[in-house]
Design a protein around this motif. Structure first.
Motif, PDB file in Angstrom:
ATOM      1  N   GLN A 102     -68.806 -78.530  -2.930  1.00  0.00           N
ATOM      2  CA  GLN A 102     -69.442 -79.197  -1.787  1.00  0.00           C
ATOM      3  C   GLN A 102     -68.353 -79.858  -0.934  1.00  0.00           C
ATOM      4  O   GLN A 102     -67.552 -79.142  -0.354  1.00  0.00           O
ATOM      5  N   THR A 103     -68.299 -81.184  -0.872  1.00  0.00           N
ATOM      6  CA  THR A 103     -67.288 -81.834  -0.023  1.00  0.00           C
ATOM      7  C   THR A 103     -66.083 -82.341  -0.826  1.00  0.00           C
ATOM      8  O   THR A 103     -65.198 -82.978  -0.272  1.00  0.00           O
ATOM      9  N   ARG A 104     -66.033 -82.067  -2.135  1.00  0.00           N
ATOM     10  CA  ARG A 104     -64.879 -82.471  -2.959  1.00  0.00           C
ATOM     11  C   ARG A 104     -63.944 -81.267  -3.062  1.00  0.00           C
ATOM     12  O   ARG A 104     -64.282 -80.246  -3.637  1.00  0.00           O
ATOM     13  N   VAL A 105     -62.741 -81.432  -2.498  1.00  0.00           N
ATOM     14  CA  VAL A 105     -61.770 -80.341  -2.414  1.00  0.00           C
ATOM     15  C   VAL A 105     -60.670 -80.548  -3.449  1.00  0.00           C
ATOM     16  O   VAL A 105     -60.093 -81.639  -3.541  1.00  0.00           O
ATOM     17  N   HIS A 106     -60.385 -79.493  -4.237  1.00  0.00           N
ATOM     18  CA  HIS A 106     -59.357 -79.557  -5.286  1.00  0.00           C
ATOM     19  C   HIS A 106     -58.072 -78.839  -4.878  1.00  0.00           C
ATOM     20  O   HIS A 106     -56.990 -79.186  -5.319  1.00  0.00           O
ATOM     21  N   ARG A 107     -58.231 -77.820  -4.075  1.00  0.00           N
ATOM     22  CA  ARG A 107     -57.076 -77.055  -3.613  1.00  0.00           C
ATOM     23  C   ARG A 107     -57.291 -76.748  -2.133  1.00  0.00           C
ATOM     24  O   ARG A 107     -58.385 -76.337  -1.737  1.00  0.00           O
ATOM     25  N   PHE A 108     -56.241 -76.963  -1.350  1.00  0.00           N
ATOM     26  CA  PHE A 108     -56.367 -76.729   0.079  1.00  0.00           C
ATOM     27  C   PHE A 108     -55.009 -76.452   0.699  1.00  0.00           C
ATOM     28  O   PHE A 108     -53.972 -76.748   0.113  1.00  0.00           O
ATOM     29  N   PHE A 109     -55.047 -75.854   1.862  1.00  0.00           N
ATOM     30  CA  PHE A 109     -53.853 -75.751   2.678  1.00  0.00           C
ATOM     31  C   PHE A 109     -53.765 -77.024   3.504  1.00  0.00           C
ATOM     32  O   PHE A 109     -54.771 -77.440   4.106  1.00  0.00           O
ATOM     33  N   LEU A 110     -52.593 -77.627   3.538  1.00  0.00           N
ATOM     34  CA  LEU A 110     -52.313 -78.719   4.459  1.00  0.00           C
ATOM     35  C   LEU A 110     -51.550 -78.098   5.618  1.00  0.00           C
ATOM     36  O   LEU A 110     -50.566 -77.375   5.410  1.00  0.00           O
ATOM     37  N   VAL A 111     -52.030 -78.353   6.833  1.00  0.00           N
ATOM     38  CA  VAL A 111     -51.447 -77.741   8.024  1.00  0.00           C
ATOM     39  C   VAL A 111     -51.170 -78.820   9.066  1.00  0.00           C
ATOM     40  O   VAL A 111     -51.779 -79.895   9.036  1.00  0.00           O
ATOM     41  N   PRO A 112     -50.264 -78.540  10.010  1.00  0.00           N
ATOM     42  CA  PRO A 112     -49.841 -79.575  10.954  1.00  0.00           C
ATOM     43  C   PRO A 112     -50.818 -79.881  12.081  1.00  0.00           C
ATOM     44  O   PRO A 112     -50.684 -80.905  12.741  1.00  0.00           O
ATOM     45  N   TYR A 113     -51.800 -79.020  12.327  1.00  0.00           N
ATOM     46  CA  TYR A 113     -52.737 -79.283  13.415  1.00  0.00           C
ATOM     47  C   TYR A 113     -54.118 -78.760  13.046  1.00  0.00           C
ATOM     48  O   TYR A 113     -54.270 -77.832  12.246  1.00  0.00           O
ATOM     49  N   PHE A 114     -55.120 -79.385  13.629  1.00  0.00           N
ATOM     50  CA  PHE A 114     -56.503 -78.997  13.364  1.00  0.00           C
ATOM     51  C   PHE A 114     -56.742 -77.574  13.849  1.00  0.00           C
ATOM     52  O   PHE A 114     -56.325 -77.196  14.935  1.00  0.00           O
ATOM     53  N   GLY A 115     -57.416 -76.776  13.042  1.00  0.00           N
ATOM     54  CA  GLY A 115     -57.759 -75.406  13.400  1.00  0.00           C
ATOM     55  C   GLY A 115     -56.776 -74.368  12.890  1.00  0.00           C
ATOM     56  O   GLY A 115     -57.060 -73.183  12.945  1.00  0.00           O
ATOM     57  N   ALA A 116     -55.609 -74.807  12.407  1.00  0.00           N
ATOM     58  CA  ALA A 116     -54.643 -73.852  11.859  1.00  0.00           C
ATOM     59  C   ALA A 116     -55.277 -73.161  10.660  1.00  0.00           C
ATOM     60  O   ALA A 116     -55.978 -73.788   9.877  1.00  0.00           O
ATOM     61  N   CYS A 117     -55.038 -71.874  10.512  1.00  0.00           N
ATOM     62  CA  CYS A 117     -55.553 -71.021   9.432  1.00  0.00           C
ATOM     63  C   CYS A 117     -57.020 -70.651   9.621  1.00  0.00           C
ATOM     64  O   CYS A 117     -57.501 -69.724   9.003  1.00  0.00           O
TER      65      CYS A 117
END
Length: 186
Positions: A102-117
């Motif tokens: 749901q809204t609990r994230v365990h793994r994610f990409f961190l990116v420099p700007y909103f909308g990247a990827c």
């Protein structure tokens, strides 16, 4: 005598300078090698197409597919800074969820700007960090920036959303304070 040794050890620990594992605040530019550049010619390679006429190219044509494949290959192989392997850092960015409940994230990409990827093409791999955070973090809105602190490693990870050149084993995630950033505190 053991009490004296213990007292001396405690005194040495208290007098020691900042711990080598204290996080260093990083900017996204610091993740790129100093000599790294990325030009339109690099992205297109030997593809012979006038960049001023991209809008004339049909998105689903073989030429467009070939161009996208070339761009994705170049972006996925951007160089990283090997000397950063194992460094404890803090860096702000935006979350692109990869593994969540749901809204609990365990793994994610961190990116420099909103909308990247989310949009194609993604940023270069040296501008995407694969973040692992075992307890997970609550992400209500993807447009909310966060500070992530943890151990950075130079590990490549490919996903349908993009390719990261770094992995960060996070131990702290906090909301990004835009007011503090504007006041120069970040």
């Amino acid at each position: 005598m053991p009490k004296l040794i213990l007292t001396l050890l405690v005194a040495l620990l208290l007098a020691a300078p900042a711990h080598a594992n204290d996080p260093v605040e990083f900017t996204w530019d610091e993740l790129m090698p100093e000599d790294y550049t990325l030009s339109l010619a690099d992205l297109l390679g030997d593809f012979d197409y006038d960049p001023y006429n991209f809008d004339m190219l049909d998105d689903f044509s073989p030429e467009a597919e070939k161009m996208l494949d070339q761009m994705m290959s170049v972006l996925a192989s951007a160089p990283v800074r090997g000397e950063l392997d194992g460094k404890i850092i803090s860096i702000p960015g935006f979350v692109v969820p990869l593994e969540a409940e749901q809204t609990r994230v365990h793994r994610f990409f961190l990116v420099p700007y909103f909308g990247a990827c989310i949009h194609v093409p993604p940023p270069p791999s040296n501008q995407i960090i694969d973040v692992h955070f075992e307890p997970g973090t609550q992400v209500e809105n993807l447009w909310d920036a966060v500070w992530v602190t943890g151990r950075l490693n130079t590990v490549t990870f490919s996903h349908e959303m993009g390719t990261s050149g770094y992995r960060l084993e996070a131990f702290q995630i906090t909301p990004y304070d835009w007011d503090a950033a504007e006041e120069g505190e970040w």
